[in-house]
Enzyme design. Structure first.
Site, mmCIF file in Angstrom:
data_model
loop_
_atom_site.group_PDB
_atom_site.id
_atom_site.type_symbol
_atom_site.label_atom_id
_atom_site.label_comp_id
_atom_site.label_asym_id
_atom_site.label_seq_id
_atom_site.Cartn_x
_atom_site.Cartn_y
_atom_site.Cartn_z
ATOM 1 N N THR A 179 0.816 -1.210 0.000
ATOM 2 C CA THR A 179 0.000 0.000 0.000
ATOM 3 C C THR A 179 0.852 1.263 0.000
ATOM 4 O O THR A 179 0.311 2.364 -0.001
ATOM 5 C CB THR A 179 -0.930 0.038 1.223
ATOM 6 N N GLU A 397 -21.220 -6.562 5.311
ATOM 7 C CA GLU A 397 -20.797 -5.389 6.079
ATOM 8 C C GLU A 397 -21.989 -4.532 6.500
ATOM 9 O O GLU A 397 -22.064 -4.068 7.631
ATOM 10 C CB GLU A 397 -19.791 -4.553 5.278
HETATM 11 P P1 ADP Z 1 4.700 -1.609 1.323
HETATM 12 O O1 ADP Z 1 3.508 -0.924 1.896
HETATM 13 O O2 ADP Z 1 4.523 -3.073 1.343
HETATM 14 O O3 ADP Z 1 5.975 -1.145 1.931
HETATM 15 P P2 ADP Z 1 5.770 -0.334 -0.980
HETATM 16 O O4 ADP Z 1 5.812 1.038 -0.440
HETATM 17 O O5 ADP Z 1 7.070 -1.037 -1.021
HETATM 18 O O6 ADP Z 1 4.714 -1.224 -0.217
HETATM 19 O O7 ADP Z 1 5.128 -0.294 -2.429
HETATM 20 C C1 ADP Z 1 5.593 -1.059 -3.498
HETATM 21 C C2 ADP Z 1 5.432 -0.330 -4.803
HETATM 22 O O8 ADP Z 1 4.068 -0.175 -5.125
HETATM 23 C C3 ADP Z 1 6.005 1.050 -4.768
HETATM 24 O O9 ADP Z 1 7.336 1.059 -5.133
HETATM 25 C C4 ADP Z 1 5.136 1.792 -5.776
HETATM 26 O O10 ADP Z 1 5.615 1.619 -7.074
HETATM 27 C C5 ADP Z 1 3.823 1.101 -5.678
HETATM 28 N N1 ADP Z 1 2.902 1.825 -4.794
HETATM 29 C C6 ADP Z 1 2.401 1.358 -3.636
HETATM 30 N N2 ADP Z 1 1.574 2.264 -3.069
HETATM 31 C C7 ADP Z 1 1.561 3.334 -3.874
HETATM 32 C C8 ADP Z 1 0.894 4.593 -3.819
HETATM 33 N N3 ADP Z 1 0.075 4.915 -2.812
HETATM 34 N N4 ADP Z 1 1.122 5.460 -4.826
HETATM 35 C C9 ADP Z 1 1.923 5.150 -5.834
HETATM 36 N N5 ADP Z 1 2.581 3.981 -5.942
HETATM 37 C C10 ADP Z 1 2.411 3.068 -4.986
#
Ligand code: ADP
Ligand code: MG
Length: 584
Positions: A179, A397
């Site tokens: 997310t 829900e």
């Molecule tokens: P986690 O919550 O598991 O740490 P990440 O931050 O690693 O997830 O997200 C993985 C990838 O998914 C990111 O590198 C991005 O490319 C995409 N992503 C996830 N959430 C977003 C978001 N809110 N906006 C844009 N890209 C996102």
């Protein structure tokens, strides 16, 4: 000695009897005798040299030699042998020494790898140059806003401390995988303008007790040098698990590491100017000491994106891709309920790959459609992909929300959503806890019965709408929750016709995070009574929930229709629509 330098040995092997004969015939010039080696060197008159084995204490040879006037030298063999021996032993010793040195070197390398906490400051990375900005994180506006505030804390702490406010020390990002938690942390690194130390919590975990703790110390020491500064610990659940009693072993290292982290966060030493941000998708297993005020007291939920959020994330990930003008991202957002940011990023990437495969210049709807097929086939079941599934989840829900509204008042429903939570089936209805219960800590029978009814309301709604035989396992988690509550009512609180007995008081052995209970001293008869009572209460509660929902059938359908389109219903809208709620 002269033999060695002057002569070579002959190849023909002579026997002991040959030697005796030759001594008699006068062919031998001299004999060199090594009693200890049990052999003699024989020098013949023709210059040939021979080694012949003899007995240890061979008198015959000595006699024969003196009879025939052969020159006889008895070797001071001890000296020679010991010198040879010592030569050999020096060699052996050297080999041994080299071996020891080699072994020591390799083990010390290993040991320093394992124990080298002094050296491995590089385990955490200091990030100076990050491209990520908050603009890259779409669809999670609340989380982004809160984190932006953190940057203000760091840059102008005086503004807050002057007002007597404490700068938060720990911020926990909670949310399902993909997310954007790590991405948000990167955005802070990119925008805050203060040093940013990043480490994965698993880096602390090591074989030896105390290593992790010293790594934590190290990390904070380094951070203090750079204060103000942000520390980011990813996947904190790998060290932050609930501490157990340690029976069974293997927990000591993790617990020490966690204890060190706890003291660094809020202990005797002042670590002001350092803000720790941690991310996890398992907040439920974290140690409660980690979550108390003063530590990770700020929890930022990074939820799965809603319709609008998904559209924005799709837009972010198509920025660098040649999207055809005909593609309507809003439409694709409606097709991707339950997708996380990472899933959406993946979808756009797959679309680009399809596009490239067909050698077209622009990504169009067909490419995205193909990518969606590919992605959803391999995706988790929790993704609400079909309209039918969406509807079932919505009934579940809304059913819960209606029962909660009837029993606890309309305001008790905070939020209804069909977006799945991590690890659970179906959506999520957020129900405000009862103020009185929280402040008094007392649990009433009525409260528990209400909880059971709300938990079973999903099943109740499904049964009413689809009929007894068409129900799904959508409410599996709620049913399991309800059964647990009923069991507690019966066996712990004495809230049933069985009477005021506690069956929980048998001796308990605590292992790690869970309980292993010894069998208590209770008659089988009582056990079957308990089972019957649990079944009874569950059935009555389900019936009650079905009554409430039947009475509000029109409201149910109305709310479900809205929920399917909007995916989320907030408190104010719920209150407006539910004004004609029928209380039984
Ligand atoms: P986690 O919550 O598991 O740490 P990440 O931050 O690693 O997830 O997200 C993985 C990838 O998914 C990111 O590198 C991005 O490319 C995409 N992503 C996830 N959430 C977003 C978001 N809110 N906006 C844009 N890209 C996102
Ligand atoms: Mg992550």
């Amino acid at each position: 000695m002269f033999f060695k330098s002057n002569f070579s040995y002959s190849n023909s092997k002579k026997s002991y009897s040959d030697l005796l004969l030759e001594l008699d015939s006068g062919n031998i010039k001299s004999i060199y005798f090594y009693p200890r080696k049990r052999e003699i060197d024989v020098l013949y008159k023709n210059g040939i040299k021979e080694k012949i084995p003899i007995l240890y204490n061979d008198q015959l040879i000595i006699e024969k030699a003196s009879e025939n006037n052969v020159e006889l030298t008895i070797n001071n063999s001890r000296k020679e042998l010991t010198s040879a021996n010592s030569f050999a032993s020096v060699g052996l010793f050297l080999i041994f020494l080299i071996a020891v040195v080699l072994i020591l070197r390799s083990t010390s390398k290993l040991a320093s790898k394992a124990l080298g906490f002094g050296k491995n400051k590089s385990k955490f990375v200091t990030i100076d140059d990050v491209d990520t900005r908050f603009d890259d994180v779409a669809g999670v506006p609340e989380a982004a806003e809160e984190l932006k505030e953190v940057i203000k804390f760091l840059n102008e702490p005086k503004k807050f401390t002057d007002l007597g406010a404490k700068v938060p020390k720990g911020i926990l990002l909670i949310g399902p995988p993909g997310t954007g938690k790590t991405l948000l942390a990167k955005a802070i690194a990119g925008e805050s303008g203060v040093p940013f130390l990043s480490i994965a919590a698993s880096e602390f975990v090591e074989l030896f007790v105390g290593v992790g703790a010293s790594r934590v110390r190290n990390l904070f020491e380094k951070a203090k040098e750079k204060s103000p500064c942000i520390i980011f610990i990813d996947e904190i659940d790998s060290i932050g698990r609930q501490r157990g009693s340690g029976i069974g072993g293997g927990n000591d290292e993790r617990e020490q590491t966690l204890n060190q982290l706890l003291t660094e966060l809020d202990g005797f030493v002042d670590n002001s100017g350092i803000i720790v941000i941690a991310a996890t998708n398992r907040p439920d297993i974290l140690d409660s000491a980690l979550l108390r005020p003063g530590r990770f007291d700020r929890k930022i939920e990074v939820m799965l994106p809603d319709l609008d959020g998904r559209k924005k994330i799709l837009a972010v990930h198509s920025l660098t891709k040649p999207l055809s003008k005909n593609v309507d991202l809003a439409y694709w957002a409606t097709r991707t309920v339950g997708f996380s940011g990472a899933d959406l990023a993946n979808l756009m990437n797959e679309s680009a790959i399809h596009c490239a495969r067909e050698e077209s210049k622009f990504i169009c709807d067909d490419h995205i459609e193909a990518a969606l097929d590919k992605v959803t086939l391999g995706l988790r079941t929790s993704i609400v992909s079909s309209q039918n599934m969406k509807k079932i989840v919505a009934y579940n829900e809304v059913g819960r929300a209606i029962v909660s509204a009837v029993r606890n008042g309309i305001d008790s429903v905070d939020k209804i959503t069909i977006l799945p939570r991590s690890g659970y089936m179906g959506g999520y209805t957020k129900i405000n806890p009862d103020e009185d219960t929280i402040s008094s800590g007392l649990i009433s029978k009525k409260l528990l019965l209400t909880k059971i009814e709300i938990a079973l309301a999903g099943r109740a709604a499904e049964t009413i709408v689809y009929g007894k035989n068409e129900i799904t396992q959508c409410s599996i988690n709620d049913i399991s929750y309800a059964t647990n509550v009923v069991r507690e009512m019966v066996t712990k609180y004495g809230f049933s016709i069985i009477g005021p007995i506690s069956i929980e008081n048998s001796s308990e052995l605590l292992i790690g995070d869970g309980f292993v209970k010894n069998k208590s001293i209770i008659a089988d008869n009582t056990y079957s009574k308990i089972d019957n009572e649990i079944i009874n209460i569950s059935k009555i509660s389900l019936n009650n929930a079905m009554n409430i929902i039947s009475n509000n059938r029109i409201l149910l359908e109305k709310l479900v229709d809205i929920l399917i389109i909007k995916e989320t219903i907030e408190n104010d809208i719920f209150r407006k629509i539910s004004s004609n709620l029928i209380k039984v």
